[in-house]
Scaffold this motif. Structure first.
Motif, mmCIF file in Angstrom:
data_model
loop_
_atom_site.group_PDB
_atom_site.id
_atom_site.type_symbol
_atom_site.label_atom_id
_atom_site.label_comp_id
_atom_site.label_asym_id
_atom_site.label_seq_id
_atom_site.Cartn_x
_atom_site.Cartn_y
_atom_site.Cartn_z
ATOM 1 N N GLU A 1 -18.788 34.876 80.578
ATOM 2 C CA GLU A 1 -18.236 34.806 79.049
ATOM 3 C C GLU A 1 -17.828 33.405 79.086
ATOM 4 N N SER A 2 -17.794 32.919 77.584
ATOM 5 C CA SER A 2 -17.281 31.593 77.640
ATOM 6 C C SER A 2 -16.270 31.714 76.459
ATOM 7 N N VAL A 3 -15.197 30.577 76.942
ATOM 8 C CA VAL A 3 -13.996 30.593 75.850
ATOM 9 C C VAL A 3 -13.790 29.167 75.481
ATOM 10 N N ALA A 4 -13.267 29.246 74.391
ATOM 11 C CA ALA A 4 -12.781 28.176 73.876
ATOM 12 C C ALA A 4 -11.654 28.037 72.963
ATOM 13 N N ARG A 5 -10.800 27.203 73.039
ATOM 14 C CA ARG A 5 -9.354 27.226 72.445
ATOM 15 C C ARG A 5 -9.436 25.937 71.439
ATOM 16 N N PHE A 6 -9.046 26.236 70.284
ATOM 17 C CA PHE A 6 -8.974 25.155 69.214
ATOM 18 C C PHE A 6 -7.671 25.227 68.321
ATOM 19 N N ARG A 7 -7.217 24.134 68.331
ATOM 20 C CA ARG A 7 -5.867 24.433 67.054
ATOM 21 C C ARG A 7 -6.446 23.665 65.978
ATOM 22 N N PRO A 8 -6.634 24.385 64.777
ATOM 23 C CA PRO A 8 -6.820 23.568 63.500
ATOM 24 C C PRO A 8 -5.737 22.539 63.211
ATOM 25 N N ALA A 9 -6.187 21.336 62.399
ATOM 26 C CA ALA A 9 -5.282 20.523 61.998
ATOM 27 C C ALA A 9 -4.965 21.275 60.639
ATOM 28 N N PRO A 10 -3.578 20.761 60.307
ATOM 29 C CA PRO A 10 -2.911 21.098 59.006
ATOM 30 C C PRO A 10 -3.911 20.962 57.780
ATOM 31 N N PHE A 11 -4.662 20.163 57.734
ATOM 32 C CA PHE A 11 -5.592 20.010 56.595
ATOM 33 C C PHE A 11 -7.000 20.844 56.679
ATOM 34 N N HIS A 12 -7.027 21.597 57.738
ATOM 35 C CA HIS A 12 -8.291 22.505 58.033
ATOM 36 C C HIS A 12 -7.909 24.022 56.974
ATOM 37 N N LEU B 1 -3.128 29.854 59.852
ATOM 38 C CA LEU B 1 -3.424 28.462 60.170
ATOM 39 C C LEU B 1 -2.084 28.223 60.755
ATOM 40 N N GLY B 2 -1.966 27.474 62.102
ATOM 41 C CA GLY B 2 -0.927 27.289 62.865
ATOM 42 C C GLY B 2 -1.030 27.509 64.569
ATOM 43 N N PRO B 3 -1.413 28.710 64.585
ATOM 44 C CA PRO B 3 -1.736 29.297 66.067
ATOM 45 C C PRO B 3 -2.986 28.679 66.673
ATOM 46 N N GLU B 4 -2.983 28.274 67.861
ATOM 47 C CA GLU B 4 -4.442 27.957 68.388
ATOM 48 C C GLU B 4 -5.247 29.201 68.536
ATOM 49 N N LEU B 5 -6.578 29.090 67.999
ATOM 50 C CA LEU B 5 -7.599 29.746 67.906
ATOM 51 C C LEU B 5 -8.186 30.113 69.410
ATOM 52 N N VAL B 6 -8.479 31.315 69.636
ATOM 53 C CA VAL B 6 -9.340 31.438 70.787
ATOM 54 C C VAL B 6 -10.676 32.215 70.554
ATOM 55 N N LEU B 7 -11.825 31.526 71.107
ATOM 56 C CA LEU B 7 -13.193 32.226 70.761
ATOM 57 C C LEU B 7 -13.568 32.604 72.218
ATOM 58 N N ARG B 8 -14.020 33.614 71.903
ATOM 59 C CA ARG B 8 -14.719 34.280 73.191
ATOM 60 C C ARG B 8 -16.008 35.003 72.833
ATOM 61 N N ALA B 9 -17.164 34.302 73.684
ATOM 62 C CA ALA B 9 -18.231 34.696 73.292
ATOM 63 C C ALA B 9 -19.248 35.321 74.738
ATOM 64 N N ARG B 10 -20.211 35.953 74.442
ATOM 65 C CA ARG B 10 -21.162 36.370 75.405
ATOM 66 C C ARG B 10 -22.614 36.244 74.897
#
Lengths: 157, 157
Positions: free
Chosen positions: B36-47, B106-115
């Protein structure tokens, strides 16, 4: 006639893709004419996937905002309003599908042409082509729904 | 182990979404573990799409880059290479489908889980979930193909 996005109420004009009040955004502008909407966008040099080619996420972003404006315009026509003159209602994306037909060259202005293929009261389906230098590079099909009450700030639409 | 994108050859590391050499980009980083791959990303306020909610085009962009890295990792495993240690081959997006299940805060870190759900020699199909604060907000299905020779700069992969 004005671009559709310029007629979103202020509270709906902060979108990163198309909000006129987002200082950091892409400022996608869609113009409605004769049942079709057209947007033109020139990517920045850093909007690349690989050197020389446009980033697919940018194409998806352009498709997203252009589709929402197209959905709004189609719903306005169905309700007897005039797109580009009357306030644009805010739709949001339920699903976004993009087929990348060929690598999109980075440099030329991109042209997006979209039509509503189903126009319901709350749901509109939009299909679109994205071209560069006259060649179709991507197609998108987007399902738009009226912004739900839970997403609306102080103003309704 | 390193993020998969940090092991793209330099000529493939300019992507706006995930290129370590793109000074303006999002710098998506995907880590591979146990299929599995995991990415974490926190959007900027303007996103934002609307105030308080993440822009769908950003979610599509994150899904795009995370899927390409996941496809590469799955292809590496199939070939006996080690994702996160060996060079990551570059895939490009043939199609991208995102279903937005609920508005993404908008605010929390996003978590992406992929297979990878199909792993061919040149084509890989990836499915993914995007969550915020533990709640699934979007799903994506992405078809990745090996970067064709016409898109490749001086280095191959």
């Amino acid at each position: 006639m004005q671009p559709l996005q310029d007629l979103y109420p202020d509270d709906f004009a902060h979108c990163y893709g198309c909000g006129r009040l987002n200082a950091h955004g892409l400022h996608v502008k869609s113009e409605w004419r004769d049942g079709e909407s057209v947007a033109r966008f020139r990517p920045a040099p850093f909007h690349m996937a690989l050197p020389g080619f446009v980033y697919g996420g940018l194409l998806a972003s352009l498709a997203d905002c252009h589709a929402m404006a197209t959905a709004a315009a189609a719903s306005m026509v169905a309700a007897g309003a005039v797109p580009g003159r009357d306030p644009t209602p805010r739709f949001v994306t339920a699903s976004l599908h993009v087929d990348f037909l060929r690598p999109t060259p980075l440099g030329p202005e991109l042209v997006l042409r979209a039509r509503a293929v189903e126009t319901g009261e709350r749901k509109v389906v939009v299909e679109m082509q994205i071209s560069a230098d006259g060649a179709e590079c991507a197609r998108a099909r987007v399902i738009a729904v009226r912004a739900p009450a839970t997403m609306r700030p102080s103003l309704g639409d």
